[in-house]
Write an enzyme that holds these catalytic residues in place. Sequence first.
Site, PDB file in Angstrom:
ATOM      1  N   GLU A   1     -65.226 -29.021 -33.398  1.00  0.00           N
ATOM      2  CA  GLU A   1     -63.780 -29.294 -33.399  1.00  0.00           C
ATOM      3  C   GLU A   1     -63.356 -30.111 -32.185  1.00  0.00           C
ATOM      4  O   GLU A   1     -62.163 -30.267 -31.932  1.00  0.00           O
ATOM      5  CB  GLU A   1     -62.964 -28.001 -33.530  1.00  0.00           C
ATOM      6  CG  GLU A   1     -63.390 -26.877 -32.653  1.00  0.00           C
ATOM      7  CD  GLU A   1     -62.690 -25.550 -32.967  1.00  0.00           C
ATOM      8  OE1 GLU A   1     -61.733 -25.506 -33.743  1.00  0.00           O
ATOM      9  OE2 GLU A   1     -63.137 -24.534 -32.402  1.00  0.00           O
TER      10      GLU A   1
ATOM     11  N   ARG B   1     -51.151 -30.319 -32.471  1.00  0.00           N
ATOM     12  CA  ARG B   1     -50.965 -29.816 -33.838  1.00  0.00           C
ATOM     13  C   ARG B   1     -49.751 -28.903 -33.972  1.00  0.00           C
ATOM     14  O   ARG B   1     -49.316 -28.597 -35.079  1.00  0.00           O
ATOM     15  CB  ARG B   1     -52.244 -29.111 -34.338  1.00  0.00           C
ATOM     16  CG  ARG B   1     -52.579 -27.858 -33.581  1.00  0.00           C
ATOM     17  CD  ARG B   1     -53.970 -27.338 -33.930  1.00  0.00           C
ATOM     18  NE  ARG B   1     -53.947 -26.254 -34.885  1.00  0.00           N
ATOM     19  CZ  ARG B   1     -54.961 -25.418 -35.108  1.00  0.00           C
ATOM     20  NH1 ARG B   1     -56.116 -25.599 -34.453  1.00  0.00           N
ATOM     21  NH2 ARG B   1     -54.889 -24.462 -35.974  1.00  0.00           N
TER      22      ARG B   1
ATOM     23  N   CYS C   1     -64.245 -25.711 -42.288  1.00  0.00           N
ATOM     24  CA  CYS C   1     -63.391 -24.519 -42.414  1.00  0.00           C
ATOM     25  C   CYS C   1     -61.953 -24.805 -42.002  1.00  0.00           C
ATOM     26  O   CYS C   1     -61.105 -23.922 -42.061  1.00  0.00           O
ATOM     27  CB  CYS C   1     -63.958 -23.340 -41.631  1.00  0.00           C
ATOM     28  SG  CYS C   1     -64.022 -23.642 -39.869  1.00  0.00           S
TER      29      CYS C   1
ATOM     30  N   ASN D   1     -58.728 -28.893 -38.066  1.00  0.00           N
ATOM     31  CA  ASN D   1     -57.379 -28.766 -37.483  1.00  0.00           C
ATOM     32  C   ASN D   1     -57.409 -29.226 -36.029  1.00  0.00           C
ATOM     33  O   ASN D   1     -56.614 -30.057 -35.600  1.00  0.00           O
ATOM     34  CB  ASN D   1     -56.885 -27.321 -37.543  1.00  0.00           C
ATOM     35  CG  ASN D   1     -56.998 -26.715 -38.914  1.00  0.00           C
ATOM     36  OD1 ASN D   1     -57.045 -27.440 -39.902  1.00  0.00           O
ATOM     37  ND2 ASN D   1     -57.062 -25.400 -39.006  1.00  0.00           N
ATOM     38  N   ASP D   2     -58.344 -28.657 -35.275  1.00  0.00           N
ATOM     39  CA  ASP D   2     -58.452 -29.068 -33.875  1.00  0.00           C
ATOM     40  C   ASP D   2     -59.124 -30.433 -33.745  1.00  0.00           C
ATOM     41  O   ASP D   2     -58.760 -31.220 -32.876  1.00  0.00           O
ATOM     42  CB  ASP D   2     -59.233 -28.022 -33.062  1.00  0.00           C
ATOM     43  CG  ASP D   2     -58.329 -26.877 -32.633  1.00  0.00           C
ATOM     44  OD1 ASP D   2     -57.192 -27.160 -32.207  1.00  0.00           O
ATOM     45  OD2 ASP D   2     -58.736 -25.713 -32.745  1.00  0.00           O
TER      46      ASP D   2
ATOM     47  N   ARG E   1     -61.287 -15.263 -38.568  1.00  0.00           N
ATOM     48  CA  ARG E   1     -60.685 -15.539 -37.253  1.00  0.00           C
ATOM     49  C   ARG E   1     -60.549 -14.210 -36.501  1.00  0.00           C
ATOM     50  O   ARG E   1     -59.517 -13.557 -36.561  1.00  0.00           O
ATOM     51  CB  ARG E   1     -59.317 -16.202 -37.430  1.00  0.00           C
ATOM     52  CG  ARG E   1     -59.377 -17.637 -37.964  1.00  0.00           C
ATOM     53  CD  ARG E   1     -57.976 -18.210 -38.127  1.00  0.00           C
ATOM     54  NE  ARG E   1     -57.942 -19.659 -38.168  1.00  0.00           N
ATOM     55  CZ  ARG E   1     -57.851 -20.376 -39.290  1.00  0.00           C
ATOM     56  NH1 ARG E   1     -57.803 -19.782 -40.451  1.00  0.00           N
ATOM     57  NH2 ARG E   1     -57.820 -21.694 -39.230  1.00  0.00           N
TER      58      ARG E   1
ATOM     59  N   HIS F   1     -43.370 -16.894 -38.355  1.00  0.00           N
ATOM     60  CA  HIS F   1     -43.966 -15.769 -39.088  1.00  0.00           C
ATOM     61  C   HIS F   1     -43.480 -15.718 -40.522  1.00  0.00           C
ATOM     62  O   HIS F   1     -44.211 -15.333 -41.425  1.00  0.00           O
ATOM     63  CB  HIS F   1     -43.640 -14.459 -38.383  1.00  0.00           C
ATOM     64  CG  HIS F   1     -44.356 -14.316 -37.090  1.00  0.00           C
ATOM     65  ND1 HIS F   1     -45.696 -14.036 -37.019  1.00  0.00           N
ATOM     66  CD2 HIS F   1     -43.936 -14.462 -35.832  1.00  0.00           C
ATOM     67  CE1 HIS F   1     -46.052 -13.999 -35.758  1.00  0.00           C
ATOM     68  NE2 HIS F   1     -45.008 -14.260 -35.002  1.00  0.00           N
TER      69      HIS F   1
ATOM     70  N   ARG G   1     -66.161 -15.755 -36.555  1.00  0.00           N
ATOM     71  CA  ARG G   1     -65.985 -16.594 -35.366  1.00  0.00           C
ATOM     72  C   ARG G   1     -65.619 -15.697 -34.187  1.00  0.00           C
ATOM     73  O   ARG G   1     -64.749 -14.832 -34.313  1.00  0.00           O
ATOM     74  CB  ARG G   1     -64.870 -17.606 -35.604  1.00  0.00           C
ATOM     75  CG  ARG G   1     -64.515 -18.360 -34.340  1.00  0.00           C
ATOM     76  CD  ARG G   1     -63.542 -19.449 -34.617  1.00  0.00           C
ATOM     77  NE  ARG G   1     -62.179 -18.975 -34.721  1.00  0.00           N
ATOM     78  CZ  ARG G   1     -61.155 -19.753 -35.056  1.00  0.00           C
ATOM     79  NH1 ARG G   1     -61.345 -21.015 -35.338  1.00  0.00           N
ATOM     80  NH2 ARG G   1     -59.936 -19.271 -35.121  1.00  0.00           N
TER      81      ARG G   1
HETATM   82  C1  PEP Z   1     -59.787 -25.597 -36.857  1.00  0.00           C
HETATM   83  O1  PEP Z   1     -59.486 -25.920 -35.704  1.00  0.00           O
HETATM   84  O2  PEP Z   1     -59.901 -26.415 -37.797  1.00  0.00           O
HETATM   85  C2  PEP Z   1     -60.017 -24.181 -37.195  1.00  0.00           C
HETATM   86  C3  PEP Z   1     -60.494 -23.823 -38.370  1.00  0.00           C
HETATM   87  O3  PEP Z   1     -59.687 -23.253 -36.276  1.00  0.00           O
HETATM   88  P1  PEP Z   1     -58.189 -22.795 -35.935  1.00  0.00           P
HETATM   89  O4  PEP Z   1     -57.278 -23.398 -36.961  1.00  0.00           O
HETATM   90  O5  PEP Z   1     -58.203 -21.309 -35.951  1.00  0.00           O
HETATM   91  O6  PEP Z   1     -58.009 -23.383 -34.567  1.00  0.00           O
HETATM   92 MG    MG Z   2     -59.734 -24.521 -34.076  1.00  0.00          MG
END
Ligand code: PEP
Ligand code: MG
Length: 540
Positions: free
Chosen positions: A427, A461, A498, A450-451, A293, A188, A329
């Site tokens: 993703e 991750r 995103c 990211n995913d 989010r 955090h 989302r």
């Molecule tokens: C992603 O997975 O790239 C994404 C934008 O969603 P989050 O990071 O919230 O999993």
């Molecule tokens: Mg994601």
Amino acid sequence: MEQLKGKSIFNGIAIGRILFYSKNQQQVKRNKVDDVEAELKRYENAKAKAIEQLQELYAKAVEEVGEANAMIFEVHSMMLEDDDYNESVYNIIRTEGVNAEFAVATTGDNFSTMFAEMEDEYFKARSVDVKDISERVIAVLTGAEETEGIGEEPVIVVAEDLAPSETVQMDKSKLLAFVTHLGSSNSHTAILARTMNIPALIGIEISKEWNGKMAIVDGKQGLLFVDPDVDVLEHYMEERKMEEAQKELLLQLKGQPDITKDGKHIHLFANIGSLADVANVLANDATGIGLFRSEFLYLEKDTYPTEDEQFQVYKTVVQNMAGKKVVIRTLDIGADKQVDYFEMEHEENPAMGYRAIRICLDRVEIFKTQLRALYRASAFGTISIMFPMIISVDEVRQIKRICDEVKRELDDINVSYGEVELGIMIETPAAVMISDMLAKEVDFFSIGTNDLTQYTLAIDRQNAKLDNIYDSHHPAVLRMIQMVIDNGHKENCWVGICGELGADTTLTESFIRMGIDELSVSPSMVLPIRNIIVNMNVGE
Ligand code: PEP
Ligand code: MG
């Protein structure tokens, strides 16, 4: 001069004196007490006072860093109300006939060790929190002052570790940077540093001897220089000057359209986690929100947010954005985002488990509550709804059927709603490979890199040990992005990114040449990306 390498949490250069920050750790003595009942009462009073302090901190943090980031203080209050924690304190006071300070310190140590030994990263991180709340109660019991401030001079704060409550109590205008030995990029405190735009490093072997010495934090390269040589100092003073000039220059880009020199228009949007972040979106002149989010609305609470509560938030966001597009989302919990009241079973592999759209399609009433709130809010602005973690056409068809049902139900009670685009996050490698089929079903794709990187490279991750090989530039990821753009365009779907990679300025030109229509990035990255867009030619 000493030069040390750590891990950067937030970019930027800071030059100033070090303040070695050590906690006011209490030396707690074990004393026998005659009146056990009076001791229990002392504990109850101290706990109530600590909760009061946490509520004040929460209010301060909401103002400074937004509701989602302030949540940690709510969590701390909840921890102090936890039955197991309290039972342990009562038992020690009763059975050993000892002072409350000792009972709290022992309980804090036991719980902290227990959390630290847990496998789950979320619970591991709670180890610091339980220590933090115990120290707070002990400070109240002993009448110690709250953590001292950082003084009048702007400083680079160096500490073994920093609890979110300590971070938020520091005067932001006096904070040049944070440097800690412990902590992870998902802690955090790291999130707060990013939200406060303060250069921060973790993983540095720190020394008390540095207190008062001159230092440089290079957040770009993860470097700390203590007692820098004159030439290094001069170099970084020059860098910092350039950084500041760059910021000034970027401000001139406010109000300019996101069009390349040869006329290609890109939608440059921002990512948010709460209503409080909207101010930052507007201040940085993003032309829309590309990822809200929404799960933070659920994470902030200790029970399901009602339809009306959600409606108020979505409505306020779209009204503040005054007609600009807002992509919301739907609930994406599970994996690292756990919500107690969902009462989910323990899973061996939560990143590949019961999460996101899988929960929504299984617990349809929760999903419909959110959709009703979203459709109702769509009457007040431009909402697009986006669904996370899609792997099949069948899922998308189920979602569309549920959306139709929600609209019919609203029609039946004469509640109006606007035109709502439906899109999905890409993703998973499965979604990439069938993006030609999925494109026939939806209005847009937003690539969650990211995913997508995690699932494509089979790299968790969250795992700090694998940070160095978690590579979003891997050709497999970049080829997938191209494939999604091409398949989307064949069916008139707009395609955006995103995930964090969307803000990677080394790739902005490539993405635009690949045909990306939208980039959604953290608010502070909007103007740096605009700077690239307006200075490039697609046809070069
Ligand atoms: C992603 O997975 O790239 C994404 C934008 O969603 P989050 O990071 O919230 O999993
Ligand atoms: Mg994601």
